[in-house]
Structures are given as structure tokens and as C-alpha cells.
Design a protein around this motif. Structure first.
Motif: not given
Length: 287
Positions: A89-102, A139-142
Motif C-alpha cells: 500500500f505504499d503511496t509512492q508507487m502504483k499498486q500494480e508496480e508494488i505487487m510485481i516487485e514483491i 492473492f499474490m502468492f496463492g
């Protein structure tokens, strides 16, 4: 919520091929991925585990971690790798970008992490975001990720004489949170990085979790299976939605045709009635 969180297909295939050449895990090695919101003490917890300052850590609500970083060190006679990740939920990055990086952390810790350590401060305000974190991680990892998850409470120095067990027991929200992450939890005082007992206890809990999982770890194959299942479910929902729309359109068309037919019959009956009336009127006039 964004569903397309996989790296590009070509990237996944390349990384998968590279992973096949990696030898089996050493029983003494441990691979850990840190997850949590910005400012909860993820990076500090990573430094505590490693016993040295490797990750940049600051006491503020602005993320200092924008991409995954991996550090390996010898901890109590074993090789321990820790992956720090951007804040959920970092506000400095788009949520999609955060999830892809994680999710990239799975490949960074190849052939896969032994533990996902989900970090919360002991004095946290249990908001809607905190409630959503276990579901977001799943959701990200199953669904399999729960078997490899453990909660780490930071700022243990703020317990003020109360044990973490007492805190969890008396707080329904925390009990539910711990339950969603497999019932496993630990507490750190990141101000006391020389306290290696707290680190050894965490590693022991991770060892126990690994034994419960049959000695394995969360694998890249599990991640890719979860993504494939997600895509299949999405495609299934799309097909069902398309079928529903087609059925509704068919019903509308049938209803339209029914109304048209009934209208034509009424009009025809009315015309025939008027024609009979006119014929009868003419006959009466002649007579």
C-alpha cells in the motif's frame, strides 16, 4: 485489484530455466522474505536477523525500499538469506508496480523462500489495510503461502512488561490476524540487535514450520501454479459473464419478438373487427 501481476511470460520462462540448474537446498540454509506495510520495521527486522546493518532503515512513513533487495549472511552457523520488499500500500508507487516487485522476491530467493515473514508493529492501529494484508499476500502468492507464513511483531520494547502471547490473546483482531497466517508469530526488539536469542528463536520457529511442511519450501512452481489458476479463474469468469450476457440478449430478443407478435395479432384482430363492422354497416344501409 490488479490481477495481471506476473512478470512478462518470457521473463518467467527464462527464470524457470535458470532455477532448474540450482542444486538442492542445504539443510542449514534458510531463505526469508519480509512482507509488510511501509514503516513497520521490515528493513530493521532484516538487519536484526542478519546481525548487521545491510538494509536502509528509517523511522518514518515514507518508504525507503522501492525494489527487492537480497542479502546473505552467516547466522548462528547457518546460511541465511533475507529479501526485503517494498511496502504494501505504499503511496509512492502504483499498486500494480508494488505487487510485481514483491512477487519477484520468489525468484530472487530461488528456488523459493522457506518463510514469508509478515511484519507488524506491536502498537499498530488495526485499520482496514491491516485486515486486508493476509488476503493480499494470498492473492499474490496463492493459497499455499499460508503454510509458509509467520507474523513478526516489531517494537517489542514497547510491550511494557506484557508478553506478546498476552497481547495476542486479549486482542480479537490480532488473534484473527495470527490465525490467517497459520497461527505462527514471534516478536523482535530491533533496538537490541545484539540479542541473538530472539533471532535464534525465530529461526527455530521457521525450522518447525519447515518440518510441518515436510521439509520443503515455497517454490517458484507453486507461484506459477497459483498464477495459472488465477488466470484460468479469470477466463472462466469472463466466459460465464459472456454466456450470461448472451443469455440475457437472447431473452430480450425473445421478449421483443413475443411483444411484436402479440401486437401484430391485436392490430390484425382490430382491423378485422373494424372490417366486419363496416361490412355490417353497409348491409344495414342497403336494407
Amino acid at each position: 485489484m490488479t490481477e495481471g501481476i506476473l512478470p512478462p511470460r518470457s521473463c518467467v520462462i527464462l527464470m524457470s530455466k535458470r532455477l532448474k540448474s540450482i542444486p538442492a537446498d542445504s539443510l542449514s540454509s534458510r531463505r526469508i522474505v519480509l512482507l509488510g506495510k511501509t514503516g513497520v520495521g521490515k528493513s530493521a527486522a532484516g538487519n536484526t536477523i542478519l546481525g548487521q546493518k545491510e538494509f536502509r532503515s528509517e523511522l518514518n512513513t515514507i518508504s525507503v525500499t522501492s525494489e527487492c533487495s537480497d542479502v546473505q549472511a552467516n547466522v548462528s552457523g547457518r546460511s541465511v538469506s533475507v529479501v526485503d520488499t517494498p511496502g504494501l500500500f505504499d503511496t509512492q508507487m502504483k499498486q500494480e508496480e508494488i505487487m510485481i516487485e514483491i512477487v519477484r522476491s520468489v525468484y530472487i530467493s530461488s528456488p523459493g523462500p522457506h518463510a514469508f515473514v509478515v511484519v507488524f508493529p506491536v502498537n499498530m492501529r488495526f485499520t482496514e489495510h491491516e485486515q486486508k494484508i493476509p488476503q493480499l499476500i494470498e492473492f499474490m502468492f496463492g493459497e499455499e503461502v499460508v503454510k509458509y507464513s509467520i507474523i513478526l511483531f516489531t517494537h517489542g520494547d514497547q510491550l511494557e512488561g506484557e508478553t506478546i502471547e498476552e497481547l495476542v490473546e486479549e486482542n480479537e483482531a490480532l488473534r484473527d490476524l495470527v490465525g490467517q497466517c497459520g497461527g505462527r508469530y514471534h516478536v523482535f526488539n530491533n533496538r537490541d540487535q545484539n540479542n541473538r536469542e530472539q533471532v535464534n528463536d525465530l529461526l527455530q520457529k521457521i525450522d518447525t514450520m519447515i518440518e510441518e511442511n515436510g521439509g520443503g519450501h515455497y517454490s517458484t512452481q507453486m507461484f506459477e501454479d497459483a498464477q495459472r489458476f488465477k488466470r484460468e479463474e479469470k477466463e472462466k469468469r469472463q466466459r460465464e459473464e459472456e454466456e450470461r450476457k448472451q443469455q440475457e440478449e437472447k431473452q430480450r430478443q425473445e421478449e421483443f419478438e413475443r411483444v411484436v407478435k402479440e401486437t401484430e395479432e391485436r392490430v390484425r384482430a382490430e382491423i378485422e373487427k373494424r372490417q366486419r363492422q363496416e361490412t355490417e354497416s353497409k348491409r344495414c344501409t342497403i336494407l
